[in-house]
Design a protein around this motif. Structure first.
Motif, PDB file in Angstrom:
ATOM      1  N   THR A   1       0.834  -1.208   0.000  1.00  0.00           N
ATOM      2  CA  THR A   1       0.000   0.000   0.000  1.00  0.00           C
ATOM      3  C   THR A   1       0.867   1.256   0.000  1.00  0.00           C
ATOM      4  OG1 THR A   1      -0.152  -0.324   2.382  1.00  0.00           O
ATOM      5  CG2 THR A   1      -2.056  -0.973   1.080  1.00  0.00           C
ATOM      6  N   ASP A   2       2.133   1.124   0.437  1.00  0.00           N
ATOM      7  CA  ASP A   2       3.048   2.275   0.420  1.00  0.00           C
ATOM      8  C   ASP A   2       3.918   2.316  -0.834  1.00  0.00           C
ATOM      9  OD1 ASP A   2       2.091   3.018   2.876  1.00  0.00           O
ATOM     10  OD2 ASP A   2       3.636   1.916   3.988  1.00  0.00           O
ATOM     11  N   GLY A   3       3.611   1.470  -1.799  1.00  0.00           N
ATOM     12  CA  GLY A   3       4.386   1.488  -3.030  1.00  0.00           C
ATOM     13  C   GLY A   3       5.352   0.323  -3.132  1.00  0.00           C
TER      14      GLY A   3
ATOM     15  N   GLU B   1       0.918  -7.281   0.847  1.00  0.00           N
ATOM     16  CA  GLU B   1       2.096  -6.925   0.041  1.00  0.00           C
ATOM     17  C   GLU B   1       2.304  -8.037  -0.984  1.00  0.00           C
ATOM     18  OE1 GLU B   1       5.483  -6.065   2.460  1.00  0.00           O
ATOM     19  OE2 GLU B   1       6.719  -5.405   0.764  1.00  0.00           O
TER      20      GLU B   1
ATOM     21  N   ARG C   1       8.816  -1.952  -3.043  1.00  0.00           N
ATOM     22  CA  ARG C   1       9.865  -2.196  -2.071  1.00  0.00           C
ATOM     23  C   ARG C   1      10.762  -3.275  -2.647  1.00  0.00           C
ATOM     24  NH1 ARG C   1      10.328  -4.522   3.473  1.00  0.00           N
ATOM     25  NH2 ARG C   1       8.746  -6.093   3.024  1.00  0.00           N
TER      26      ARG C   1
END
Lengths: 333, 168
Positions: free
Chosen positions: A184-186, A213, A188
């Motif tokens: 959700t944070d992009g 994720e 990785r």
């Protein structure tokens, strides 16, 4: 089997949003492990988000900041990856590990990302009538003191002695691969060594990934040492069985002396076990049987075994000696 | 929860509603009456449910039907050309590649798919040179068919049948 809604995701972002927003949701890839778990009651999602048809791309060479890498889309089936010409020519340990896993049918179905995220084959984890801290935190561990032939000898905890079953993951650990994920944070990037975790007091978590994720790709550096690499898998029958122990190795010699060596083990821990202590002992030394045995012993100095797992120490030692000496013979041939 | 899916099975197109939990195997057998694919272990360990799915050998017990909407399935029943058996089917007859016959449809589909993989140059666990054209030795056949169990133990006949089919 619990009733579940099925959604075919139209984008990776949509898939991540759906699963991250529902604690009972699960990604569905090839399904070779998850569908079995649905039947067994080991997994009880109420929402299945199918990511198998997402356009994760195939297998392609790219220029990375530290040299060329092979970028493998998370949806690439194990069979196609093993057949890829670059994998066969430049990353033989990867092809060998894939071909040592499962069966011809399952390799067509199983995906790269799913292979890494498959769960332990500990018989108690798969049997919902028995206590298992990985399946039901706090319920206890039936494997310690139970049927323990496949149990871990490195990095286990009081709560869990399960081993990770993937062959592919062991090869990728030896190759210093990087797993690319979307959350959700992009995006990785997770080094293979940090993807899986030791059980400690939270064996229900196999990996360091957050819920929701999604693995989108794996990047493997195309190094020189990887050209001389292979995978040895020891099992109860010649084919179509999980590893008792396995060895992924890559070797670069300067005469008789080790210039560079990569060593990772399967079947011994909750994660693929990169044998860095053994690598250090071997690097710069003349490669011979006694030296390899000493290096393995150094790596296994923290090993904990019992009546049922003690066999893994000599088996792993022998498999590592044979694997490295065979690679050395190949190199001088 | 139900979903509508479209499947082509042995050349016939079907549109059906399935529970999202229904496996492809159960959809074939229980919904469409196509009983060629067999339910053995139902956990991906025996290979008796093997079909050709979009051209490749594939288990149907570990596949949810809803996920294969639009796919083409060929079972052992769909391999023959009218009255003419597929060369792999004929080879199983010629070499007694079965006893009770329960695993046979899965074995036959697996051999058809495996021979196609060999044609494409796929290596196996026992292939010495990963980059060479595969040489289909008996050890290669045994390894490549390890996902199909035969509890009658007709492996010698299956091996001979596969050898014949590979060279016909």
């Amino acid at each position: 089997m619990r009733a579940a809604e099925y959604v075919r995701a139209s984008s990776a972002e949509e898939a991540v949003g759906l699963v991250a927003g529902n604690p009972d949701a699960a990604f569905l890839g090839g399904g070779t492990n998850l569908v079995d778990h649905l039947k067994l009651g080991v997994a009880r999602p109420d929402l299945l988000v199918d990511v198998r048809r997402l356009p994760f791309g195939g297998v392609e060479q790219q220029d990375g900041p530290d040299g060329p890498v092979l970028r493998i889309g998370a949806g690439v089936p194990n069979s196609d990856l093993a057949a890829d010409p670059v994998v066969r020519g430049r990353l033989p340990v990867l092809a060998r590990a894939l071909l040592a896993g499962a069966s011809g049918q399952i390799r067509h179905q199983a995906t790269t990302g799913g292979n890494l995220l498959q769960r332990t084959r500990c018989v108690y984890f798969q049997d919902v009538t028995t206590p298992c801290n990985k399946r039901e935190p706090g319920s206890g561990c039936s494997a310690a003191g139970g049927y323990g032939r496949y149990n871990a000898i490195l990095g286990a905890s009081e709560t869990c002695v399960a081993t990770h079953p993937s062959d592919l993951a062991v090869a990728l650990a030896a190759l210093d691969a990087v797993v690319v994920t979307l959350g959700t944070d992009g995006e990785r990037r997770v080094p293979m060594a940090d993807l899986h975790r030791l059980p400690e007091d939270a064996p229900e978590r196999d990996t360091t990934l957050a819920h929701g994720e999604l693995v989108t790709a794996v990047e493997v550096p195309l190094t020189d040492v990887a050209r001389r690499s292979t995978y040895t898998k020891v099992r109860d029958r010649a084919s179509y069985a999980f590893a008792l122990v396995s060895v992924a190795a890559a070797l670069d010699l300067d005469g008789d002396t080790v210039r560079e060596v990569r060593l990772a083990w399967g079947g011994v821990a909750h994660k693929p076990w990169r044998a860095r202590r053994a690598e250090e002992a071997l690097t710069g030394a003349v490669l011979d049987e006694a030296g390899i045995e000493a290096a393995v012993a150094a790596e296994l100095s923290d090993a904990v075994t019992d009546d049922q797992t003690a066999y893994k120490v000599p088996m792993l030692t022998g498999a590592t000696v044979q694997t490295l000496l065979d690679l050395a013979a190949e190199e001088t041939a | 929860m139900d979903a509508s899916i479209r499947l082509t099975v042995d050349g016939t197109e079907h549109v059906l509603d399935v529970d999202t939990r229904t496996t492809l195997l159960d959809a074939l057998r229980e919904r469409l009456g196509v009983t060629s694919a067999k339910k053995g272990c139902d956990h991906g360990q025996c290979g008796s449910c093997t079909v050709l799915l979009d051209g490749r050998r594939h288990l149907t017990c570990l596949a949810l039907a809803v996920a294969y909407d639009g796919s083409e399935v060929v079972t052992a029943s769909g391999l023959a050309d009218g009255e003419d058996l597929h060369p792999v089917q004929q080879a199983f007859l010629d070499h007694d590649g079965y006893q009770c016959g329960y695993c046979t449809p899965g074995q036959v589909c697996s051999v058809v798919g495996m021979l196609d993989e060999v044609k494409q140059g796929h290596a196996s666990h026992v292939t010495e040179d990963l980059e060479a054209e595969p040489d289909l030795t008996d050890d290669e056949i045994r390894e490549r068919l390890s996902g199909n169990l035969c509890r009658c133990g007709a492996y010698r006949g299956i091996l001979a049948a596969t050898r014949q089919a590979a060279t016909s």
